[in-house]
Design a protein around this motif. Sequence first.
Motif, mmCIF file in Angstrom:
data_model
loop_
_atom_site.group_PDB
_atom_site.id
_atom_site.type_symbol
_atom_site.label_atom_id
_atom_site.label_comp_id
_atom_site.label_asym_id
_atom_site.label_seq_id
_atom_site.Cartn_x
_atom_site.Cartn_y
_atom_site.Cartn_z
ATOM 1 N N CYS A 115 41.404 39.827 47.806
ATOM 2 C CA CYS A 115 40.704 38.671 48.374
ATOM 3 C C CYS A 115 39.972 37.852 47.315
ATOM 4 C CB CYS A 115 39.703 39.135 49.439
ATOM 5 S SG CYS A 115 40.481 39.856 50.900
ATOM 6 N N LEU A 116 39.917 38.339 46.088
ATOM 7 C CA LEU A 116 39.256 37.589 45.026
ATOM 8 C C LEU A 116 40.009 36.282 44.775
ATOM 9 C CD1 LEU A 116 38.539 40.481 42.484
ATOM 10 C CD2 LEU A 116 36.890 39.334 43.974
ATOM 11 N N PRO A 117 39.292 35.195 44.456
ATOM 12 C CA PRO A 117 39.959 33.902 44.231
ATOM 13 C C PRO A 117 41.055 33.941 43.186
ATOM 14 C CG PRO A 117 37.590 33.601 44.424
ATOM 15 C CD PRO A 117 37.830 35.083 44.388
ATOM 16 N N LEU A 118 40.865 34.714 42.114
ATOM 17 C CA LEU A 118 41.875 34.754 41.055
ATOM 18 C C LEU A 118 43.197 35.324 41.551
ATOM 19 C CD1 LEU A 118 42.383 37.834 39.627
ATOM 20 C CD2 LEU A 118 39.963 37.512 39.145
ATOM 21 N N VAL A 119 43.154 36.103 42.637
ATOM 22 C CA VAL A 119 44.378 36.630 43.236
ATOM 23 C C VAL A 119 44.828 35.743 44.387
ATOM 24 C CG1 VAL A 119 45.442 38.593 44.413
ATOM 25 C CG2 VAL A 119 43.797 38.989 42.572
ATOM 26 N N ALA A 120 43.941 35.510 45.348
ATOM 27 C CA ALA A 120 44.311 34.787 46.563
ATOM 28 C C ALA A 120 44.749 33.357 46.291
ATOM 29 C CB ALA A 120 43.127 34.795 47.536
ATOM 30 N N ASP A 121 44.192 32.715 45.256
ATOM 31 C CA ASP A 121 44.512 31.315 44.982
ATOM 32 C C ASP A 121 45.739 31.136 44.106
ATOM 33 O OD1 ASP A 121 42.273 30.801 46.442
ATOM 34 O OD2 ASP A 121 40.998 30.261 44.755
ATOM 35 N N ASN A 122 46.254 32.222 43.535
ATOM 36 C CA ASN A 122 47.354 32.088 42.580
ATOM 37 C C ASN A 122 48.596 32.886 42.945
ATOM 38 O OD1 ASN A 122 46.059 30.469 40.268
ATOM 39 N ND2 ASN A 122 44.565 32.094 40.601
ATOM 40 N N LEU A 123 48.446 33.928 43.719
ATOM 41 C CA LEU A 123 49.586 34.760 44.106
ATOM 42 C C LEU A 123 49.804 34.576 45.599
ATOM 43 C CD1 LEU A 123 47.989 37.030 41.751
ATOM 44 C CD2 LEU A 123 50.462 37.152 41.680
ATOM 45 N N ILE A 124 50.630 33.590 45.930
ATOM 46 C CA ILE A 124 50.746 33.100 47.296
ATOM 47 C C ILE A 124 51.767 33.903 48.086
ATOM 48 C CG2 ILE A 124 51.181 31.057 48.710
ATOM 49 C CD1 ILE A 124 48.778 30.851 46.782
ATOM 50 N N GLY A 125 51.408 34.239 49.332
ATOM 51 C CA GLY A 125 52.355 34.912 50.212
ATOM 52 C C GLY A 125 51.710 36.048 50.974
ATOM 53 N N GLY A 126 52.190 36.254 52.199
ATOM 54 C CA GLY A 126 51.663 37.338 53.018
ATOM 55 C C GLY A 126 52.726 38.262 53.558
ATOM 56 N N SER A 127 53.965 38.163 53.051
ATOM 57 C CA SER A 127 55.022 39.054 53.520
ATOM 58 C C SER A 127 54.720 40.486 53.110
ATOM 59 C CB SER A 127 56.374 38.623 52.942
ATOM 60 O OG SER A 127 56.377 38.763 51.533
ATOM 61 N N GLU A 159 55.340 37.901 35.301
ATOM 62 C CA GLU A 159 54.229 37.542 34.406
ATOM 63 C C GLU A 159 52.948 37.276 35.190
ATOM 64 O OE1 GLU A 159 52.977 34.421 30.847
ATOM 65 O OE2 GLU A 159 55.088 34.694 31.344
ATOM 66 N N LEU A 160 53.063 36.673 36.368
ATOM 67 C CA LEU A 160 51.879 36.468 37.208
ATOM 68 C C LEU A 160 51.225 37.800 37.570
ATOM 69 C CD1 LEU A 160 52.939 33.667 39.732
ATOM 70 C CD2 LEU A 160 51.198 33.508 37.951
ATOM 71 N N LEU A 161 52.045 38.794 37.887
ATOM 72 C CA LEU A 161 51.501 40.115 38.216
ATOM 73 C C LEU A 161 50.861 40.765 36.997
ATOM 74 C CD1 LEU A 161 54.224 41.591 40.613
ATOM 75 C CD2 LEU A 161 52.037 40.549 41.200
ATOM 76 N N LEU A 165 47.023 41.969 36.812
ATOM 77 C CA LEU A 165 46.620 43.314 36.406
ATOM 78 C C LEU A 165 45.555 43.244 35.315
ATOM 79 C CD1 LEU A 165 49.005 46.324 35.982
ATOM 80 C CD2 LEU A 165 47.131 45.974 34.403
ATOM 81 N N HIS A 166 45.783 42.383 34.321
ATOM 82 C CA HIS A 166 44.813 42.230 33.228
ATOM 83 C C HIS A 166 43.468 41.741 33.757
ATOM 84 C CE1 HIS A 166 43.099 41.153 29.325
ATOM 85 N NE2 HIS A 166 42.835 39.959 29.834
ATOM 86 N N SER A 167 43.493 40.783 34.682
ATOM 87 C CA SER A 167 42.250 40.204 35.197
ATOM 88 C C SER A 167 41.455 41.190 36.037
ATOM 89 C CB SER A 167 42.570 38.962 36.040
ATOM 90 O OG SER A 167 43.211 37.981 35.253
ATOM 91 N N LEU A 168 42.144 42.135 36.699
ATOM 92 C CA LEU A 168 41.457 43.112 37.533
ATOM 93 C C LEU A 168 41.031 44.358 36.779
ATOM 94 C CD1 LEU A 168 43.582 43.013 40.836
ATOM 95 C CD2 LEU A 168 41.394 41.889 40.376
ATOM 96 N N ASP A 169 41.616 44.605 35.613
ATOM 97 C CA ASP A 169 41.276 45.787 34.817
ATOM 98 C C ASP A 169 39.850 45.623 34.278
ATOM 99 O OD1 ASP A 169 40.923 47.618 32.624
ATOM 100 O OD2 ASP A 169 43.093 47.862 32.561
ATOM 101 N N PRO A 170 38.916 46.489 34.673
ATOM 102 C CA PRO A 170 37.511 46.293 34.267
ATOM 103 C C PRO A 170 37.284 46.381 32.768
ATOM 104 C CG PRO A 170 37.826 48.417 35.360
ATOM 105 C CD PRO A 170 39.093 47.660 35.532
ATOM 106 N N GLN A 171 38.146 47.075 32.039
ATOM 107 C CA GLN A 171 37.998 47.188 30.586
ATOM 108 C C GLN A 171 38.795 46.112 29.858
ATOM 109 O OE1 GLN A 171 35.827 49.294 29.212
ATOM 110 N NE2 GLN A 171 35.316 50.075 31.253
#
Length: 454
Positions: A115-127, A159-161, A165-171
């Motif tokens: 639900c974070l904007p960096l995911v919800a606004d860029n990785l579109i789709g609900g299938s 590449e989007l995924l 992954l990089h953006s969500l990795d806390p380190q």
Amino acid sequence: MAAPYIVALQNSAEDLRRILLRELEVPPKCQPWSSKILVADSLDHEALHRIQLALMGDEVLPPCRTLLFHRSPCPGVERALVAMGIGDVIEESAQALEVIRSRLQRWEQVDAALCLPLVADNLIGGSAAWVGALRTIAECALFSSAAVLLTGQTGTGKELLARMLHSLDPQARQHELVVVDCTTLSRDIAGSELFGHERGAFTGASSARDGAIACADGGTLFLDEVGELPLELQAQFLRVLQEKAYRRVGSTQWQRASFRLVCATNRDLMAEVAEGRFRADLYYRIAAMTCRTPSLAQRRSDIPSLVRHFIAHAGGGDAPAASPSLLDYLAARHYSGNVRELYQLVLACMRRYAGAGPLSLACLPDEEIQAWGADGAAAQAEAPLWHAAYVDDFVRAALRENVGLKELGRMVEAAAVRLALEESESITAAASWLGVTPRALHLRKAAARGPDLH
């Protein structure tokens, strides 16, 4: 922790259900539900049938967000349930509640990340196929530092995924994401691009230079099309992964490096290993966790959302809508280049847009329209409307779980009855909507009624 929806599959399991309601502190009326727990006393044939209906008939929660909590051990059944896609099977024990809480908390963290904007606004789709891939990536990022291999056809968003992954990795997100396109690495410069080089290491090396590994230290190294990596370089890179150290070209000194590794390929790397074109030991290093990106054909229900997103991205504040006929055409069309091809086609439509009204079929490129021909136009006219793609997703999932045609019909009928009753003010109105008599609807309602939930 978000409250789960708890269902007793048998009257004899009602005591277990009440225990879970109390211990998990589930309020009497709480929606929307974030997960579901099916409670069974024994895993007999009837219970398994009800589990299957619960998994396949839920339009909101996917099977992977469902737990089965049961009392009687049944080792042969657990494997079949996991194969059906159920999130976990937990037997009653002293630690059962702790196990259930840990599963629910992890799911809640993963869903919160999506639900974070960096995911919800860029990785579109609900299938289901696309959300499943997103959940896999989020779980990898949040709870593991293992290497991840992204597979799938070209243009599916690997590449989007990787960036997600990089953006969500806390380190890793505190440092750089370094992208290396292995298709551009010639044999002469590949070592320098990855490891860097010292001054004078080869002709033209006028100064020392860091490679991708050094730049990715502390962050993420993304090797796109890793199957193109030359064999001799594969051995050197394997040592980097084993020793967490590398040497620049022309140097004798080892340097330390630690990074999250993400690789992507549209090749069958196991086939490449069998043919001797990819090292088996490197494959098992880079594929500690794998995620296959679905093709656009596997997520057709996402096409309308993707089209609207691409139009908004290209049109800015004055983005037009897409006409229903254009959406129908785009949803039924074949895309060998997947999402990338759809994106380029939408951009081509935008270039022909006159500036008033919606984007229409006439905005398609001339070569696209000319390619239809008489047969092509007839085929498109007979193509299913875009909303039928949702039905395709459901039927495809049911067939994969060996649900027969008769059972599939019962599931669809039960859903139609339930939705008509929810949306209508009376039984008579719902019956009229469905095209049946009120008496027939009463009978269908009784037949479609699942286990008592209270």
